[in-house]
Enzyme design. Sequence first.
Site, PDB file in Angstrom:
ATOM      1  N   ARG A   1       2.915   4.272   7.436  1.00 47.90           N
ATOM      2  CA  ARG A   1       3.210   2.856   7.661  1.00 47.90           C
ATOM      3  C   ARG A   1       4.450   2.718   8.536  1.00 47.90           C
ATOM      4  NH1 ARG A   1       3.223   0.693   1.559  1.00 47.90           N
ATOM      5  NH2 ARG A   1       3.690   2.895   1.170  1.00 47.90           N
TER       6      ARG A   1
ATOM      7  N   CYS B   1       8.673   4.886   5.056  1.00 48.13           N
ATOM      8  CA  CYS B   1       7.801   4.250   4.063  1.00 48.13           C
ATOM      9  C   CYS B   1       7.632   5.229   2.914  1.00 48.13           C
ATOM     10  CB  CYS B   1       6.471   3.821   4.681  1.00 48.13           C
ATOM     11  SG  CYS B   1       5.524   5.176   5.405  1.00 48.13           S
TER      12      CYS B   1
END
Lengths: 110, 282
Positions: free
Chosen positions: B238, B233
């Site tokens: 994430r 990410c």
Amino acid sequence: MTAQTASTVAAGCAAPDQAAPLPLSVDLEKETVITGTVQAAGGDPVAGAYVRLLDRSGEFTAEVVTSPAGQFRFFAAPGTWQLRALSRFGNGDATVTADRGVNEVSLAVA
Amino acid sequence: MSRESALVSADWAEKNIAAPGVVFVEVDEDTTAYDGGHIAGAIKLDWRTDLQDPVRRDFVNKEQFEALLSSRGIGNDDTVVLYGGNNNWFAAYAYWYFKLYGHGDVKLLDGGRKKWELDARPLSKDAVERPATQYVAQEQDLSIRAFRDDVVKAIGVQNLVDVRSPDEYAGRLLAPAHLPQEQAQRAGHIPTAISVPWSKAANEDGTFKSDSELAELYAAAGIDDSKDTIAYCRIGERSSHTWFVLQEILGKANVKNYDGSWTEYGSLVGVPVALGDEPGKA
């Protein structure tokens, strides 16, 4: 710009304090700020609501938690965005067409 | 791994708040959330100050991790239940981090802080003190961590999964939209990476989607189960969420998280970058 940029990169992804004034480093000639207040049915601000910014395809772009005064703030890009709020008092949606600078939007939940 | 071994529900958590051998750990970058109210008995870990080296960009080393967990009162035999804000991004990152250093029993609270708050479950402001332990960590398990050279070699060869929002993938945004967009790195994505935003794996309340929905999501996106997979990410949190889904819930083999992610890759000199909504060519 260099020192400021470095600190921004290191800052990670946690949502900044939504009640704080815009940092001086934010260049409103470049940034598209979408900000506003989540309000309950009687007009009271809703603190601790989860507000998410969805792109034009409806995909999640970011989420913040509202300040004690119910405020939220995003840094987006010019265009059309959807806002969706989740709270203990109910949920709500709004659409905003944003330009560079500060774009104010109100978001009611019920 | 499976959903049952890696994930606990809010109901389970509320029933086991005081269970012996279970330690709740809230992980946020901004610990004011914890200070304003946390699950009773939960300790806090600060993603940035506790888990990152204070000077160079890397994790705390094995000895520092041992000292951290010992001082916070986490033992090797404890069941660690992680939860946090931002849809569990940093809790998932900590989960991956605990796995990296070989902790035996670690779980993620489904829905994290958001579901807990939306359910109006109780939060406590009481200070939490746990007696110190003598924690012993393992060497880093590099089978779940990708470095930049692994990523460059994986272009066109392995499954590369970009889990940022579509606008970040395409290069229209440089960071999640709750952060200012002025950033040092170039915009775009790693060529041949497919776009599967982390958020597609989660419901609105932060809980994970069902096994069948998750399996369908990644199959439809074109993940080839015969190949190894690297998720990335912007800074690796994430993508920890997606790593958790792929390896810990769906049980896929050979999945790595690239914690350098776009802030590293997008700053490298000479590597290929793709712009726009298509994966691009190797």
